[in-house]
Design a protein around this motif. Sequence first.
Motif, PDB file in Angstrom:
ATOM      1  N   LEU A 193       8.273   7.685 -15.582  1.00  0.00           N
ATOM      2  CA  LEU A 193       7.594   6.296 -15.602  1.00  0.00           C
ATOM      3  C   LEU A 193       8.758   5.102 -15.732  1.00  0.00           C
ATOM      4  O   LEU A 193       8.495   4.063 -14.849  1.00  0.00           O
ATOM      5  CB  LEU A 193       6.800   6.128 -16.928  1.00  0.00           C
ATOM      6  N   ILE A 194       9.992   5.361 -16.192  1.00  0.00           N
ATOM      7  CA  ILE A 194      11.018   4.268 -16.097  1.00  0.00           C
ATOM      8  C   ILE A 194      11.495   4.339 -14.496  1.00  0.00           C
ATOM      9  O   ILE A 194      12.037   3.332 -14.062  1.00  0.00           O
ATOM     10  CB  ILE A 194      12.273   4.734 -17.123  1.00  0.00           C
ATOM     11  N   ASP A 195      11.284   5.695 -13.986  1.00  0.00           N
ATOM     12  CA  ASP A 195      12.105   5.780 -12.746  1.00  0.00           C
ATOM     13  C   ASP A 195      11.298   4.847 -11.717  1.00  0.00           C
ATOM     14  O   ASP A 195      11.800   4.409 -10.821  1.00  0.00           O
ATOM     15  CB  ASP A 195      12.234   6.933 -12.177  1.00  0.00           C
ATOM     16  N   LEU A 196       9.964   4.370 -12.014  1.00  0.00           N
ATOM     17  CA  LEU A 196       9.202   3.798 -11.105  1.00  0.00           C
ATOM     18  C   LEU A 196       9.432   2.117 -11.276  1.00  0.00           C
ATOM     19  O   LEU A 196       8.829   1.406 -10.687  1.00  0.00           O
ATOM     20  CB  LEU A 196       7.552   3.909 -11.485  1.00  0.00           C
ATOM     21  N   SER A 197      10.596   1.896 -11.942  1.00  0.00           N
ATOM     22  CA  SER A 197      10.671   0.527 -12.509  1.00  0.00           C
ATOM     23  C   SER A 197      11.248  -0.121 -11.199  1.00  0.00           C
ATOM     24  O   SER A 197      10.733  -1.319 -10.464  1.00  0.00           O
ATOM     25  CB  SER A 197      12.058   0.418 -13.473  1.00  0.00           C
ATOM     26  N   THR A 198      11.893   0.558 -10.226  1.00  0.00           N
ATOM     27  CA  THR A 198      12.488  -0.034  -8.903  1.00  0.00           C
ATOM     28  C   THR A 198      11.185  -0.254  -7.903  1.00  0.00           C
ATOM     29  O   THR A 198      10.988  -1.309  -7.297  1.00  0.00           O
ATOM     30  CB  THR A 198      13.516   0.681  -8.215  1.00  0.00           C
ATOM     31  N   THR A 199      10.238   0.915  -7.919  1.00  0.00           N
ATOM     32  CA  THR A 199       9.156   0.724  -7.018  1.00  0.00           C
ATOM     33  C   THR A 199       8.284  -0.302  -7.667  1.00  0.00           C
ATOM     34  O   THR A 199       7.677  -1.114  -7.013  1.00  0.00           O
ATOM     35  CB  THR A 199       8.430   2.017  -7.187  1.00  0.00           C
ATOM     36  N   LEU A 200       8.153  -0.319  -9.060  1.00  0.00           N
ATOM     37  CA  LEU A 200       7.357  -1.478  -9.625  1.00  0.00           C
ATOM     38  C   LEU A 200       7.737  -2.775  -9.338  1.00  0.00           C
ATOM     39  O   LEU A 200       6.721  -3.884  -8.925  1.00  0.00           O
ATOM     40  CB  LEU A 200       7.025  -1.199 -11.043  1.00  0.00           C
ATOM     41  N   SER A 201       9.011  -3.037  -9.317  1.00  0.00           N
ATOM     42  CA  SER A 201       9.460  -4.342  -8.934  1.00  0.00           C
ATOM     43  C   SER A 201       9.054  -4.592  -7.440  1.00  0.00           C
ATOM     44  O   SER A 201       8.727  -5.881  -7.235  1.00  0.00           O
ATOM     45  CB  SER A 201      10.989  -4.318  -9.015  1.00  0.00           C
ATOM     46  N   ASP A 202       9.144  -3.688  -6.473  1.00  0.00           N
ATOM     47  CA  ASP A 202       8.820  -4.023  -5.076  1.00  0.00           C
ATOM     48  C   ASP A 202       7.302  -4.333  -5.210  1.00  0.00           C
ATOM     49  O   ASP A 202       6.915  -5.410  -4.415  1.00  0.00           O
ATOM     50  CB  ASP A 202       9.130  -3.100  -4.425  1.00  0.00           C
ATOM     51  N   VAL A 203       6.416  -3.544  -5.884  1.00  0.00           N
ATOM     52  CA  VAL A 203       5.133  -3.847  -5.955  1.00  0.00           C
ATOM     53  C   VAL A 203       4.834  -5.442  -6.534  1.00  0.00           C
ATOM     54  O   VAL A 203       3.939  -5.782  -5.876  1.00  0.00           O
ATOM     55  CB  VAL A 203       4.590  -2.764  -6.686  1.00  0.00           C
ATOM     56  N   ALA A 204       5.353  -5.636  -7.559  1.00  0.00           N
ATOM     57  CA  ALA A 204       5.273  -6.927  -8.046  1.00  0.00           C
ATOM     58  C   ALA A 204       5.675  -8.092  -7.112  1.00  0.00           C
ATOM     59  O   ALA A 204       4.896  -8.977  -6.855  1.00  0.00           O
ATOM     60  CB  ALA A 204       6.131  -7.290  -9.280  1.00  0.00           C
ATOM     61  N   GLY A 205       6.717  -7.879  -6.288  1.00  0.00           N
ATOM     62  CA  GLY A 205       7.239  -8.836  -5.412  1.00  0.00           C
ATOM     63  C   GLY A 205       5.770  -8.951  -4.133  1.00  0.00           C
ATOM     64  O   GLY A 205       5.414 -10.107  -3.633  1.00  0.00           O
ATOM     65  N   CYS A 219       0.860  -1.211   0.164  1.00  0.00           N
ATOM     66  CA  CYS A 219       0.029   0.101   0.040  1.00  0.00           C
ATOM     67  C   CYS A 219       0.938   1.190  -0.044  1.00  0.00           C
ATOM     68  O   CYS A 219       0.305   2.192  -0.634  1.00  0.00           O
ATOM     69  CB  CYS A 219      -0.787  -0.176   1.115  1.00  0.00           C
ATOM     70  N   LYS A 220       1.802   1.203   0.735  1.00  0.00           N
ATOM     71  CA  LYS A 220       2.988   2.365   0.759  1.00  0.00           C
ATOM     72  C   LYS A 220       3.300   2.649  -0.524  1.00  0.00           C
ATOM     73  O   LYS A 220       3.473   3.822  -1.137  1.00  0.00           O
ATOM     74  CB  LYS A 220       3.886   2.179   1.777  1.00  0.00           C
ATOM     75  N   GLN A 221       4.031   1.763  -1.367  1.00  0.00           N
ATOM     76  CA  GLN A 221       4.585   1.854  -2.483  1.00  0.00           C
ATOM     77  C   GLN A 221       3.347   2.277  -3.587  1.00  0.00           C
ATOM     78  O   GLN A 221       3.739   3.187  -4.439  1.00  0.00           O
ATOM     79  CB  GLN A 221       5.284   0.388  -3.066  1.00  0.00           C
ATOM     80  N   MET A 222       2.391   1.776  -3.619  1.00  0.00           N
ATOM     81  CA  MET A 222       1.203   1.929  -4.535  1.00  0.00           C
ATOM     82  C   MET A 222       0.929   3.558  -4.082  1.00  0.00           C
ATOM     83  O   MET A 222       0.510   4.263  -5.317  1.00  0.00           O
ATOM     84  CB  MET A 222       0.044   1.152  -4.372  1.00  0.00           C
ATOM     85  N   SER A 223       0.800   3.798  -2.945  1.00  0.00           N
ATOM     86  CA  SER A 223       0.237   5.430  -2.901  1.00  0.00           C
ATOM     87  C   SER A 223       1.619   6.268  -3.350  1.00  0.00           C
ATOM     88  O   SER A 223       1.271   7.460  -3.534  1.00  0.00           O
ATOM     89  CB  SER A 223       0.057   5.533  -1.337  1.00  0.00           C
ATOM     90  N   SER A 224       2.813   5.774  -3.179  1.00  0.00           N
ATOM     91  CA  SER A 224       4.017   6.722  -3.571  1.00  0.00           C
ATOM     92  C   SER A 224       3.843   6.868  -5.324  1.00  0.00           C
ATOM     93  O   SER A 224       4.473   7.575  -5.801  1.00  0.00           O
ATOM     94  CB  SER A 224       5.069   6.135  -3.115  1.00  0.00           C
ATOM     95  N   MET A 225       3.350   5.777  -5.831  1.00  0.00           N
ATOM     96  CA  MET A 225       3.161   5.975  -7.382  1.00  0.00           C
ATOM     97  C   MET A 225       1.851   6.636  -7.858  1.00  0.00           C
ATOM     98  O   MET A 225       1.967   7.003  -9.070  1.00  0.00           O
ATOM     99  CB  MET A 225       3.173   4.275  -7.726  1.00  0.00           C
ATOM    100  N   ALA A 226       0.903   6.597  -6.999  1.00  0.00           N
ATOM    101  CA  ALA A 226      -0.259   6.977  -7.362  1.00  0.00           C
ATOM    102  C   ALA A 226      -0.514   8.148  -8.251  1.00  0.00           C
ATOM    103  O   ALA A 226      -0.888   8.221  -9.366  1.00  0.00           O
ATOM    104  CB  ALA A 226      -1.218   6.840  -6.259  1.00  0.00           C
ATOM    105  N   SER A 227       0.224   9.329  -7.652  1.00  0.00           N
ATOM    106  CA  SER A 227       0.100  10.580  -8.284  1.00  0.00           C
ATOM    107  C   SER A 227       0.612  10.764  -9.500  1.00  0.00           C
ATOM    108  O   SER A 227       0.268  11.358 -10.788  1.00  0.00           O
ATOM    109  CB  SER A 227       0.356  11.828  -7.435  1.00  0.00           C
ATOM    110  N   ARG A 228       1.794  10.229  -9.717  1.00  0.00           N
ATOM    111  CA  ARG A 228       2.707   9.989 -11.096  1.00  0.00           C
ATOM    112  C   ARG A 228       1.881   9.127 -12.076  1.00  0.00           C
ATOM    113  O   ARG A 228       1.784   9.666 -13.225  1.00  0.00           O
ATOM    114  CB  ARG A 228       4.125   9.378 -10.734  1.00  0.00           C
ATOM    115  N   LEU A 229       1.228   8.160 -11.765  1.00  0.00           N
ATOM    116  CA  LEU A 229       0.733   7.249 -12.703  1.00  0.00           C
ATOM    117  C   LEU A 229      -0.555   7.735 -13.261  1.00  0.00           C
ATOM    118  O   LEU A 229      -1.045   7.690 -14.178  1.00  0.00           O
ATOM    119  CB  LEU A 229       0.649   5.833 -11.955  1.00  0.00           C
TER     120      LEU A 229
END
Length: 622
Positions: free
Chosen positions: A326-338, A153-163
């Motif tokens: 969006l590319i910078d979110l790669s590291t966050t997206l990998s965490d979200v996937a895990g 939830c923390k990672q998704m909220s950090s991505m939310a505004s950019r996505l």
Amino acid sequence: MPRLEKSKGTKRLKLDWTFVQRFCSIQKVLFPSWISQSALMFGTLLAVTLTEQLIIYQVGILPSHFYNVLADKDNSGFKSLVSTAMVLILFNSTLKSIDQYICNQMYVSWRRTLTESLHTSYFQGRVYYTLNVLREDIDNPDQRISQDAERLCKQMSSMASRLIVSPFTLAYYSYHCFYSTGWIGPVSIFGYFVIGTIANKILMGPIVSTLYEQEKLEGDFRFKHMQIRVNAESAAFYRAGKVEHMRTDRRLQALLQTQKSLINKELWLYIGVNTFDYLGGFLSYIIIAIPIFTGLYDGLTPGELSALISKNAFVCIYLINGFTQLIDLSTTLSDVAGYTHRIGELREVMDDILHKQCDYDPASGESYDFDSDFNVHADPVDTAFILDHLSYKAPYSDKLLVEDLSLKISQGTHLLVVGNTGTGKTSLLRVLNRLWEAHSGFVQMTTCFGPRGTLFLPQKPYLTDGTLREQLIYPLKDIYPASGSVDDDRIIQFLELAGVSSLLERTGGLDAKVDWNWYDVLSPGEMQRLCFARLFYLQPKYAVLDEATSALTEEAEGQLYRTCKQLGMTLVSLGHRSSLEKYHDVQLKLCGGGQWEVTKLKGGNGRKSPENAKSSLLKSWT
């Protein structure tokens, strides 16, 4: 029950269709409807971020206006631009703060919704027991619920505004980029983004599975410390500090080795992300330079050309920045996937357990009634358990503990279950309480569970957190919320009958907050007495006691058993002491190898199971 295959090593988890399915299923939990709180906050965030982007655009083109007024030495125009810039910057700062505030609120809301959803499945039926005791294909369910859900939830909220704003900003700035540079600008930037996305997808692949394994080892390491905390006294009696130190360090080393592996794999992802960030800056100047060197702007004055370059540079750079974000979110997206894989896997396993529990409905059949055989009650008015040709074994074992057992446990007939260690006494209670499934045959608890039906006292006393009153009425308060004050006099009376009235003074009263751990403060005997006080207060029709007086003297045991019978309880006891026989009417002895025998303790002749427990002979008894 067939042995489940234990997960071996690192699972090969990645950004695939399974991830998409699990992620979408979690989103359905977070956004149950279009008018839910999460959906309303998401819509508000969209409105705020779009307004913020409009302000950013106005701020971004201000330098081009400054070039004009400074080139023309327009003093009044300069002052007007400064005032406008101050208002826009203040407005933008406020919107950015509101953006962050909404994201934090969404994080809290999402965590509550997702965790409560997991709790609903986890505590339904016996799922929590099955996950922690019987299933080996899921690691650390407690960590997945308490920690992985929070991090997701923390990672998704950090991505939310950019996505949420990316589709709008990319479309808007792509139009402006095309207007300023022609088709070559947007096409170059889109091609650049595609290459960056493919490269990062390749680099993210190994990270997801390694993150999954790291979280598993984190849970194992934390569990080891919890195990030592809960069993600190027992370990201290063994003087086991050195061996526990070695084993705990072993888990730490496994965790740190995996973390190092994750860091090494993330290094290449960081190199890719940072490379594309910096290359994006150069790409913007190349795109701007093309129309200039082709002579498209030869008719402009130096001031106008500077203003145009500034405006076009902002548009191109911001479009590239939108893609690089969006590319910078790669590291966050990998965490979200895990985290998505861990939580999604947990939800799938819990659904599977619930489905099997609902499907498990053994057929009915005949049962052995020891009341009719031993004439204890000619006309029993109530029945607690019906067993018909029941066979059971331990999970992951092929050896039957008891074979072809048939009997009926009725009100007023007290049953004592005896047998050597390992013959299946406690296992019988697990089958009766439906914690374990029967291998064959039929078992049914015909009464309700609770104060008006059947209650179990497990071999290991369970003490919850909370006050002394909450200990006594457990689990009554959670199942049936109290509508008024609980009878204090009854509670005090039952504490005295159980021999633990001294706890009133030690805790400071029934409702005094207790900060210490009950298991650390009470002796084994006091814990068993406290559980009997709980049993007295709840007063079920049937009390199933598993070695419930093993830490007490025979005199204390007799007092507690006599009180249970005076309160009208029918007892089903497991124990080794011969002193228990005088409080029971019938004895079921488990002999091992599937064999058993039933004996009347107060007059009459007992019955024994024949060799291999032939069902034909049992039918003649009923």
